[in-house]
Write an enzyme that holds these catalytic residues in place. Sequence first.
Site, PDB file in Angstrom:
ATOM      1  N   HIS A   1      -5.227  -2.262   2.396  1.00 34.70           N
ATOM      2  CA  HIS A   1      -5.655  -0.886   2.703  1.00 34.70           C
ATOM      3  C   HIS A   1      -4.457  -0.112   3.247  1.00 34.70           C
ATOM      4  CE1 HIS A   1      -8.019   2.447   4.295  1.00 34.70           C
ATOM      5  NE2 HIS A   1      -8.971   2.030   3.486  1.00 34.70           N
TER       6      HIS A   1
ATOM      7  N   ASP B   1     -14.440  -2.663  -0.609  1.00 33.37           N
ATOM      8  CA  ASP B   1     -14.823  -2.924  -2.010  1.00 33.37           C
ATOM      9  C   ASP B   1     -15.012  -4.398  -2.312  1.00 33.37           C
ATOM     10  OD1 ASP B   1     -12.696  -0.317  -2.297  1.00 33.37           O
ATOM     11  OD2 ASP B   1     -14.695  -0.192  -3.178  1.00 33.37           O
TER      12      ASP B   1
HETATM   13  C1  SDX Z   1     -10.472   2.276  -0.944  1.00 30.67           C
HETATM   14  O1  SDX Z   1      -7.792   5.433   1.789  1.00 30.67           O
HETATM   15  C2  SDX Z   1      -9.005   4.999   1.962  1.00 30.67           C
HETATM   16  O2  SDX Z   1      -9.584   5.165   3.027  1.00 30.67           O
HETATM   17  C3  SDX Z   1      -9.642   4.342   0.775  1.00 30.67           C
HETATM   18  C4  SDX Z   1     -11.025   3.758   0.997  1.00 30.67           C
HETATM   19  C5  SDX Z   1     -12.046   4.816   1.305  1.00 30.67           C
HETATM   20  O3  SDX Z   1     -13.069   4.466   1.906  1.00 30.67           O
HETATM   21  O4  SDX Z   1     -11.866   5.974   0.838  1.00 30.67           O
HETATM   22  O5  SDX Z   1     -10.990   2.833   2.061  1.00 30.67           O
HETATM   23  C6  SDX Z   1     -11.531   3.048  -0.257  1.00 30.67           C
HETATM   24  O6  SDX Z   1      -9.839   2.803  -1.803  1.00 30.67           O
HETATM   25  C7  SDX Z   1     -10.168   0.872  -0.469  1.00 30.67           C
HETATM   26  C8  SDX Z   1      -8.955   0.243  -1.224  1.00 30.67           C
HETATM   27  C9  SDX Z   1      -9.468  -0.258  -2.556  1.00 30.67           C
HETATM   28  N1  SDX Z   1      -8.341  -0.699  -3.409  1.00 30.67           N
HETATM   29  C10 SDX Z   1      -8.150  -1.982  -3.705  1.00 30.67           C
HETATM   30  O7  SDX Z   1      -8.805  -2.918  -3.238  1.00 30.67           O
HETATM   31  C11 SDX Z   1      -7.045  -2.233  -4.728  1.00 30.67           C
HETATM   32  C12 SDX Z   1      -6.100  -3.347  -4.231  1.00 30.67           C
HETATM   33  N2  SDX Z   1      -5.353  -2.868  -3.090  1.00 30.67           N
HETATM   34  C13 SDX Z   1      -4.028  -2.291  -3.320  1.00 30.67           C
HETATM   35  O8  SDX Z   1      -3.869  -1.577  -4.489  1.00 30.67           O
HETATM   36  C14 SDX Z   1      -3.426  -1.666  -2.061  1.00 30.67           C
HETATM   37  O9  SDX Z   1      -3.635  -2.548  -1.045  1.00 30.67           O
HETATM   38  C15 SDX Z   1      -3.905  -0.294  -1.622  1.00 30.67           C
HETATM   39  C16 SDX Z   1      -3.780   0.711  -2.730  1.00 30.67           C
HETATM   40  C17 SDX Z   1      -5.313  -0.363  -1.156  1.00 30.67           C
HETATM   41  C18 SDX Z   1      -3.031   0.119  -0.448  1.00 30.67           C
HETATM   42  O10 SDX Z   1      -1.793   0.302  -0.925  1.00 30.67           O
HETATM   43  P1  SDX Z   1      -0.551   0.597   0.086  1.00 30.67           P
HETATM   44  O11 SDX Z   1      -0.942   0.705   1.500  1.00 30.67           O
HETATM   45  O12 SDX Z   1       0.202   1.731  -0.524  1.00 30.67           O
HETATM   46  O13 SDX Z   1       0.200  -0.731   0.013  1.00 30.67           O
HETATM   47  P2  SDX Z   1       1.417  -0.962  -0.928  1.00 30.67           P
HETATM   48  O14 SDX Z   1       0.949  -0.701  -2.320  1.00 30.67           O
HETATM   49  O15 SDX Z   1       2.572  -0.205  -0.398  1.00 30.67           O
HETATM   50  O16 SDX Z   1       1.637  -2.530  -0.745  1.00 30.67           O
HETATM   51  C19 SDX Z   1       2.300  -3.008   0.395  1.00 30.67           C
HETATM   52  C20 SDX Z   1       2.733  -4.414  -0.001  1.00 30.67           C
HETATM   53  C21 SDX Z   1       3.377  -4.440  -1.381  1.00 30.67           C
HETATM   54  O17 SDX Z   1       4.305  -5.501  -1.380  1.00 30.67           O
HETATM   55  P3  SDX Z   1       5.894  -5.125  -1.178  1.00 30.67           P
HETATM   56  O18 SDX Z   1       6.255  -4.094  -2.220  1.00 30.67           O
HETATM   57  O19 SDX Z   1       5.999  -4.583   0.236  1.00 30.67           O
HETATM   58  O20 SDX Z   1       6.610  -6.433  -1.366  1.00 30.67           O
HETATM   59  O21 SDX Z   1       1.577  -5.251  -0.104  1.00 30.67           O
HETATM   60  C22 SDX Z   1       1.407  -5.676  -1.430  1.00 30.67           C
HETATM   61  C23 SDX Z   1       2.260  -4.780  -2.309  1.00 30.67           C
HETATM   62  O22 SDX Z   1       2.694  -5.458  -3.488  1.00 30.67           O
HETATM   63  N3  SDX Z   1      -0.019  -5.536  -1.737  1.00 30.67           N
HETATM   64  C24 SDX Z   1      -0.760  -6.433  -2.389  1.00 30.67           C
HETATM   65  C25 SDX Z   1      -2.061  -5.881  -2.416  1.00 30.67           C
HETATM   66  N4  SDX Z   1      -2.056  -4.698  -1.802  1.00 30.67           N
HETATM   67  C26 SDX Z   1      -0.806  -4.472  -1.397  1.00 30.67           C
HETATM   68  N5  SDX Z   1      -0.457  -7.636  -2.943  1.00 30.67           N
HETATM   69  C27 SDX Z   1      -1.476  -8.297  -3.535  1.00 30.67           C
HETATM   70  N6  SDX Z   1      -2.760  -7.812  -3.601  1.00 30.67           N
HETATM   71  C28 SDX Z   1      -3.094  -6.637  -3.055  1.00 30.67           C
HETATM   72  N7  SDX Z   1      -4.356  -6.181  -3.119  1.00 30.67           N
END
Ligand code: SDX
Length: 431
Positions: free
Chosen positions: A308, A366
């Site tokens: 998140h 989710d």
């Molecule tokens: C919702 O904003 C809100 O409030 C949203 C929400 C709401 O109620 O409106 O809460 C609803 O959208 C919940 C989130 C649902 N999405 C997912 O479950 C999809 C999977 N999650 C990711 O796509 C990600 O975690 C996000 C999009 C939710 C958050 O992305 P960030 O904070 O921008 O994190 P990032 O992409 O910068 O990742 C940080 C690191 C990265 O590694 P590095 O580049 O630092 O080496 O963490 C890793 C990412 O590769 N990472 C993951 C991961 N999420 C982040 N690695 C594996 N699996 C994951 N799910």
Amino acid sequence: MSDTNKTATLTIDGQSHELPIFSPTLGPDVIDIRKLYAQAGVFTYDPGFTSTASCDSTITFIDGGKGELLHRGYPIDQLAGKSHYLEVCFLLLYGNLPTAKELEDFETRITRHTMVHEQMHNFFRGFRRDAHPMATMVGVVGAMSAFYADSADVNDPWQREVACIRLIAKLPTIAAMAYKYSIGQPFVYPRNDLDYAANFLHMCFSVPAEEYNVDPILARAMDRIFTLHADHEQNASTSTVRLASSSGANPFACIAAGIACLWGPAHGGANQACLEMLREIGTVDRIPEFIARAKDKDDPFRLMGFGHRVYKNTDPRAKVLKQSADEVLELLGVDDNPLLQVAKELEHTALNDPYFIDKKLFPNVDFYSGIILEAMGFPTSMFTPIFALSRTVGWISQWKEMIGDPQNKIGRPRQLYLGETERNYEDIENR
Ligand code: SDX
């Protein structure tokens, strides 16, 4: 916000610029950069808005470190346990919990607006039967402005109020119609003798030949899912609604924009993507393979339902949903659901893996919602439409707050331009 009399000093090329600092009721202080470009001739740069407050708001607060979520000051676990969705809608819209009389009046108004204009039925018939219900919802909700033009004038406080009521009342009906259309069944009209969640289940699962008897435990779980998805600060879809609203667009068009943004798998589409991932994993013994893929920088795969932008400890909504998942699956006699077993083992494995611990990745809202919805009989394609109908009250409450703010102005971000400098056109024969 309170002026702290503190300032931040920014020094550029030896020249200092004082920027006011404001303190919120809760959360970090903010640096007011509204005059920065005029004073210093520079922009700030923050793609993804990880360090940027886009507005001030009194509706919802998230403490990402503590894993806390407050709606008008009330913790989400208390609201999920003691309140119900329409009472939370009143709270989000008007700022306080209703008296018994206020709640009765509000619920009656919502109930009396659940039907849609009969001609709107024709919109659905323009879609292929296999259209994703989110495509249908974006189209039909946007088209509401063509049928409810008497509540589309954003400058009329009464029309704004009516638009809020109509959207909260009609979204479940439209979502249920999208579902019925996708499975080739006739639309089922809402019933005024059912509460909000029971009515939605009725419109989805009744058929003309047989009424669907709503189990009160399932209705309660449905209502809890609505409540847990109601609002969440300035997330991507809410920010989309605010930006669309800043141009003065009508509320129905703005909510349609929010639905479009929510559809993405990184946002509201994650519940569908998460269940599809659990199904792809299939059995507990395949979890290590997927954990390895999630950690592999060369593999775009991510664990859907994990991580998140704001929560860096736990998503309080996931904790409540996990309890609901156990209750619903036990009631339905599917507590040995293989998907639930995979989900629980995946959660346990991920939460003990250094990669996920270091990056503060854990189940979000989710992760468990899809398991409950599937157990209730919904196809995965209906998971995000249910998220959208739940979030409509959050979008419209934030819209109402913004439109009512005299400081409201059109949102117009700037950019860091990295393109070509000016050059002259060359005729094709000279290229
Ligand atoms: C919702 O904003 C809100 O409030 C949203 C929400 C709401 O109620 O409106 O809460 C609803 O959208 C919940 C989130 C649902 N999405 C997912 O479950 C999809 C999977 N999650 C990711 O796509 C990600 O975690 C996000 C999009 C939710 C958050 O992305 P960030 O904070 O921008 O994190 P990032 O992409 O910068 O990742 C940080 C690191 C990265 O590694 P590095 O580049 O630092 O080496 O963490 C890793 C990412 O590769 N990472 C993951 C991961 N999420 C982040 N690695 C594996 N699996 C994951 N799910």
